[in-house]
Design a protein around this motif. Structure first.
Motif, PDB file in Angstrom:
ATOM      1  N   CYS A  46     104.988  13.613  -7.223  1.00 10.31           N
ATOM      2  CA  CYS A  46     103.794  12.779  -6.983  1.00 10.31           C
ATOM      3  C   CYS A  46     102.513  13.521  -7.347  1.00 10.31           C
ATOM      4  O   CYS A  46     101.425  13.128  -6.928  1.00 10.31           O
ATOM      5  CB  CYS A  46     103.749  12.339  -5.516  1.00 10.31           C
ATOM      6  N   GLY A  47     102.646  14.620  -8.101  1.00  8.16           N
ATOM      7  CA  GLY A  47     101.493  15.384  -8.513  1.00  8.16           C
ATOM      8  C   GLY A  47     101.034  16.422  -7.508  1.00  8.16           C
ATOM      9  O   GLY A  47     100.031  17.088  -7.715  1.00  8.16           O
ATOM     10  N   GLU A  48     101.785  16.582  -6.420  1.00  7.28           N
ATOM     11  CA  GLU A  48     101.409  17.569  -5.416  1.00  7.28           C
ATOM     12  C   GLU A  48     101.701  18.988  -5.903  1.00  7.28           C
ATOM     13  O   GLU A  48     102.469  19.194  -6.829  1.00  7.28           O
ATOM     14  CB  GLU A  48     102.115  17.291  -4.080  1.00  7.28           C
ATOM     15  N   THR A  49     101.063  19.941  -5.264  1.00  7.31           N
ATOM     16  CA  THR A  49     101.230  21.351  -5.582  1.00  7.31           C
ATOM     17  C   THR A  49     102.318  21.937  -4.689  1.00  7.31           C
ATOM     18  O   THR A  49     102.269  21.805  -3.475  1.00  7.31           O
ATOM     19  CB  THR A  49      99.900  22.097  -5.341  1.00  7.31           C
ATOM     20  N   ILE A  50     103.298  22.590  -5.321  1.00 11.56           N
ATOM     21  CA  ILE A  50     104.388  23.220  -4.587  1.00 11.56           C
ATOM     22  C   ILE A  50     104.369  24.711  -4.914  1.00 11.56           C
ATOM     23  O   ILE A  50     104.614  25.106  -6.053  1.00 11.56           O
ATOM     24  CB  ILE A  50     105.746  22.603  -4.970  1.00 11.56           C
ATOM     25  N   HIS A  51     104.043  25.525  -3.923  1.00 16.55           N
ATOM     26  CA  HIS A  51     104.030  26.975  -4.109  1.00 16.55           C
ATOM     27  C   HIS A  51     105.446  27.509  -3.948  1.00 16.55           C
ATOM     28  O   HIS A  51     106.078  27.290  -2.927  1.00 16.55           O
ATOM     29  CB  HIS A  51     103.109  27.640  -3.085  1.00 16.55           C
ATOM     30  N   ALA A  52     105.909  28.228  -4.968  1.00 19.93           N
ATOM     31  CA  ALA A  52     107.269  28.744  -4.917  1.00 19.93           C
ATOM     32  C   ALA A  52     107.368  30.053  -5.700  1.00 19.93           C
ATOM     33  O   ALA A  52     107.847  30.061  -6.819  1.00 19.93           O
ATOM     34  CB  ALA A  52     108.244  27.704  -5.452  1.00 19.93           C
ATOM     35  N   PRO A  53     106.938  31.140  -5.169  1.00 23.51           N
ATOM     36  CA  PRO A  53     106.281  31.378  -3.886  1.00 23.51           C
ATOM     37  C   PRO A  53     104.789  31.645  -4.062  1.00 23.51           C
ATOM     38  O   PRO A  53     104.274  31.680  -5.180  1.00 23.51           O
ATOM     39  CB  PRO A  53     106.970  32.639  -3.392  1.00 23.51           C
ATOM     40  N   LYS A  54     104.149  31.876  -2.933  1.00 20.97           N
ATOM     41  CA  LYS A  54     102.769  32.367  -2.876  1.00 20.97           C
ATOM     42  C   LYS A  54     102.821  33.609  -1.990  1.00 20.97           C
ATOM     43  O   LYS A  54     103.277  33.550  -0.862  1.00 20.97           O
ATOM     44  CB  LYS A  54     101.843  31.311  -2.274  1.00 20.97           C
ATOM     45  N   VAL A  55     102.385  34.745  -2.545  1.00 24.27           N
ATOM     46  CA  VAL A  55     102.459  36.017  -1.824  1.00 24.27           C
ATOM     47  C   VAL A  55     101.063  36.607  -1.716  1.00 24.27           C
ATOM     48  O   VAL A  55     100.344  36.709  -2.704  1.00 24.27           O
ATOM     49  CB  VAL A  55     103.388  37.013  -2.556  1.00 24.27           C
ATOM     50  N   THR A  56     100.688  36.999  -0.504  1.00 19.97           N
ATOM     51  CA  THR A  56      99.414  37.670  -0.265  1.00 19.97           C
ATOM     52  C   THR A  56      99.706  39.149  -0.040  1.00 19.97           C
ATOM     53  O   THR A  56     100.685  39.502   0.626  1.00 19.97           O
ATOM     54  CB  THR A  56      98.713  37.075   0.971  1.00 19.97           C
ATOM     55  N   PHE A  57      98.847  40.008  -0.611  1.00 21.80           N
ATOM     56  CA  PHE A  57      99.077  41.451  -0.493  1.00 21.80           C
ATOM     57  C   PHE A  57      97.759  42.210  -0.484  1.00 21.80           C
ATOM     58  O   PHE A  57      96.712  41.678  -0.855  1.00 21.80           O
ATOM     59  CB  PHE A  57      99.986  41.948  -1.622  1.00 21.80           C
TER      60      PHE A  57
END
Length: 104
Positions: A45-56
């Motif tokens: 549906c045009g949504e954003t899917i983070h796969a993955p999002k990593v913070t460091f």
């Protein structure tokens, strides 16, 4: 992540999503000397899917958290909760960023 890997990623990725290998790659520099690497899929549906999002941390290149909404069940972990799993996701994400532009 090693310092030379971080330098290559910083030089070759930015805040704008970049479409490579069927997904978007984005590097975001955050306040407090943190950074975020995200591999982003487009949902049906045009949504954003983070796969993955990593913070460091940019100082010691240590992962802080990992989020993956494509995984089942969804992964949303801090390093303190699951250091081995977050480190594994971080290392795989670094590898994918380097391989997407043949920087490895």
């Amino acid at each position: 992540m090693k310092a030379e890997q971080w330098q290559k990623i910083k030089e070759n990725y930015g805040e704008q999503r970049e479409f490579l290998d069927g997904v978007f790659y984005r590097l975001r520099l955050l306040p407090e000397n943190k950074a975020e690497m995200a591999i982003i899929h487009s949902g049906p549906c045009g949504e954003t899917i983070h796969a993955p999002k990593v913070t460091f941390s940019q100082e010691n290149l240590q992962p802080l958290s990992a989020f993956d909404s494509l995984a089942t069940p969804t992964i949303n972990l801090s390093y303190e909760q699951a250091p081995e799993k977050v480190s594994e996701i971080f290392d795989l994400t670094v590898e994918k960023f380097l391989n997407a532009k043949n920087l490895g």
